[in-house]
Enzyme design. Sequence first.
Site, PDB file in Angstrom:
ATOM      1  N   THR A  35      -2.391  45.074  53.218  1.00 12.22           N
ATOM      2  CA  THR A  35      -2.303  43.623  53.018  1.00 12.22           C
ATOM      3  C   THR A  35      -1.228  42.969  53.880  1.00 12.22           C
ATOM      4  O   THR A  35      -1.231  41.745  54.043  1.00 12.22           O
ATOM      5  CB  THR A  35      -1.980  43.302  51.538  1.00 12.22           C
ATOM      6  OG1 THR A  35      -0.703  43.850  51.203  1.00 12.22           O
ATOM      7  CG2 THR A  35      -3.056  43.861  50.622  1.00 12.22           C
ATOM      8  N   CYS A  73       5.473  37.966  43.150  1.00  9.98           N
ATOM      9  CA  CYS A  73       6.713  38.526  42.597  1.00  9.98           C
ATOM     10  C   CYS A  73       7.977  38.038  43.298  1.00  9.98           C
ATOM     11  O   CYS A  73       9.078  38.312  42.844  1.00  9.98           O
ATOM     12  CB  CYS A  73       6.678  40.054  42.629  1.00  9.98           C
ATOM     13  SG  CYS A  73       6.765  40.774  44.296  1.00  9.98           S
ATOM     14  N   TRP A 441      49.446  46.204  35.690  1.00  6.15           N
ATOM     15  CA  TRP A 441      48.428  45.464  34.932  1.00  6.15           C
ATOM     16  C   TRP A 441      47.877  44.320  35.763  1.00  6.15           C
ATOM     17  O   TRP A 441      46.656  44.144  35.873  1.00  6.15           O
ATOM     18  CB  TRP A 441      49.000  44.907  33.623  1.00  6.15           C
ATOM     19  CG  TRP A 441      47.966  44.142  32.829  1.00  6.15           C
ATOM     20  CD1 TRP A 441      47.120  44.636  31.892  1.00  6.15           C
ATOM     21  CD2 TRP A 441      47.631  42.743  32.978  1.00  6.15           C
ATOM     22  NE1 TRP A 441      46.276  43.641  31.428  1.00  6.15           N
ATOM     23  CE2 TRP A 441      46.569  42.469  32.080  1.00  6.15           C
ATOM     24  CE3 TRP A 441      48.118  41.700  33.766  1.00  6.15           C
ATOM     25  CZ2 TRP A 441      45.999  41.203  31.951  1.00  6.15           C
ATOM     26  CZ3 TRP A 441      47.544  40.432  33.651  1.00  6.15           C
ATOM     27  CH2 TRP A 441      46.491  40.197  32.747  1.00  6.15           C
ATOM     28  N   TYR A 445      44.058  44.101  37.039  1.00  4.12           N
ATOM     29  CA  TYR A 445      43.194  43.021  36.552  1.00  4.12           C
ATOM     30  C   TYR A 445      42.606  42.240  37.724  1.00  4.12           C
ATOM     31  O   TYR A 445      41.423  41.887  37.730  1.00  4.12           O
ATOM     32  CB  TYR A 445      43.998  42.097  35.647  1.00  4.12           C
ATOM     33  CG  TYR A 445      43.187  41.005  34.987  1.00  4.12           C
ATOM     34  CD1 TYR A 445      42.351  41.281  33.910  1.00  4.12           C
ATOM     35  CD2 TYR A 445      43.266  39.682  35.431  1.00  4.12           C
ATOM     36  CE1 TYR A 445      41.612  40.272  33.294  1.00  4.12           C
ATOM     37  CE2 TYR A 445      42.541  38.674  34.827  1.00  4.12           C
ATOM     38  CZ  TYR A 445      41.715  38.972  33.763  1.00  4.12           C
ATOM     39  OH  TYR A 445      40.983  37.972  33.163  1.00  4.12           O
ATOM     40  N   ASP A 461      47.190  47.601  28.918  1.00  4.44           N
ATOM     41  CA  ASP A 461      46.750  46.359  28.283  1.00  4.44           C
ATOM     42  C   ASP A 461      46.758  46.508  26.764  1.00  4.44           C
ATOM     43  O   ASP A 461      46.279  47.516  26.216  1.00  4.44           O
ATOM     44  CB  ASP A 461      45.337  46.019  28.769  1.00  4.44           C
ATOM     45  CG  ASP A 461      44.818  44.731  28.183  1.00  4.44           C
ATOM     46  OD1 ASP A 461      45.103  43.667  28.760  1.00  4.44           O
ATOM     47  OD2 ASP A 461      44.126  44.787  27.144  1.00  4.44           O
TER      48      ASP A 461
END
Length: 505
Positions: A35, A73, A441, A445, A461
Amino acid sequence: MNQPAATTRDDARYQAVCSRDARFDGEFFLAVTSTGIYCRPSCPAVTPKRANVRFYPSAAAAQGAGFRACRRCRPDAVPGSAEWNARADLVGRAMRLIGDGVVDREGVAGLAARLGYSSRQVHRQLTEELGAGPVALARAQRAHTARVLLQTTSLPVTETAFAAGFASVRQFNDTIRAVYARTPSELRAAARAGRPRGPHPAPAGIPLRLAHRGPYAAREIFDFLQLRAITGIEEVTGAPGAPGTPRRYRRTLRLPYGTGIAEIHEPAPGPPHGAWLDCRLHLTDLRDLSTAVQRVRRLFDLDADPYAVAERLGADPRLRPLVAARPGLRSPGAADGPELAVRAVLGQQVSVAAAARLAGTLVAAYGKPLAAPDGGLTHVFPEPGALADAALDELGMPDARRRALRTLCAALADGTVRLDPGADRDAGESALLALRGIGPWTAGYIRMRALGDPDVFLPGDAGVRQGLAALDASPAAADGWRPWRSYAVHHLWNHTARPIPKDTP
């Protein structure tokens, strides 16, 4: 004799196609030689014969081989591959930068310079893994952006071409015909034919459906963002869990060509309405469309693979109930890396609510006002350069933290610390830790959210420590949660906020 690895892999992919398994949408694409069309694995069309199927690692590779996008789709609208977002190597970093529009703005040379490699090396590695080089990958993204603009706005076709990033109208027309087997005018006409007629004008902005794969824990991500919303640049309307009134998260965006406002709607409670979030973008310059989409996708972690996360974390009997209780829990990223870094420093040693208040004060004093307020949105977050030498007297916090904030912003402004989508995560964290006032920390983060690292653990934490204690687990248990420790952190935080009853299976 053993089968070649490629044959075995393609047979497994064909099985996913036969079962229309949406888990693999965006992970690979299938093209049908009979196709001339390429599809996503979950395409509802009749499954093609195995002999007629070819597999490609990217939409750009399928397009480069001469295949057109399926109209049913829409393979160009699938979620991005979770692999490219998770990986920290050259290919992963390059894909994130291409998604952010760097090739369109700076060319392949600019992409290579940001990555620290030659243009030839970048092209070679992308072609080896994705079947297409940076120009082809950017072209596929421009084609998708153009389709969205054609089908959701009334912008003239000529203006659409340049807004989507094409260098000429001829290039635009040729690409649209090659990718969609329609002219731009035909694409627009087909979209209009499917809309209901009515007297009401369409609302402003560009409406989008931002696809994700698998389950999506929308309540938790909206809770997370609402708790941290900063007055002036963010607002959340609606009450959590209220029937008929799902929340709406809105925020301002600083973009390469202008500013924008993103609106994302929380799915209504009940059965899933579809594998997407409804979004509307208001942009001062439409050239920012693809960049704005990618930044919202990162903020909402829409390209994650929840199946892989659940498989790894659910293997730990202590985490298994948490994973089962919150399927599809995401690890929110950031719409702007430097902004997130500033917010992280403001949040040191204070509560989440106090950090949001400090950030609101900062925005009011140093943020750039919008041309016109939009509801509660009045500013974009201040740029690092505007804060590097600022007195910051408006902020009621210790002098040491003010100094740390200025030091961070100076490093962001001069490029000592890079937090763009293609930044090296190890180098970024090391550069952060080298700054006075930035501890493990804060650096962790920032790495988790601004740099989108799915494998960050924060043992220091307070919420993580409480979550581990509730599970009777030690920080050492996190070694078994790689490479998805960021998601484990969010499960621990959510468990601390709303513990699961002990009789829950």
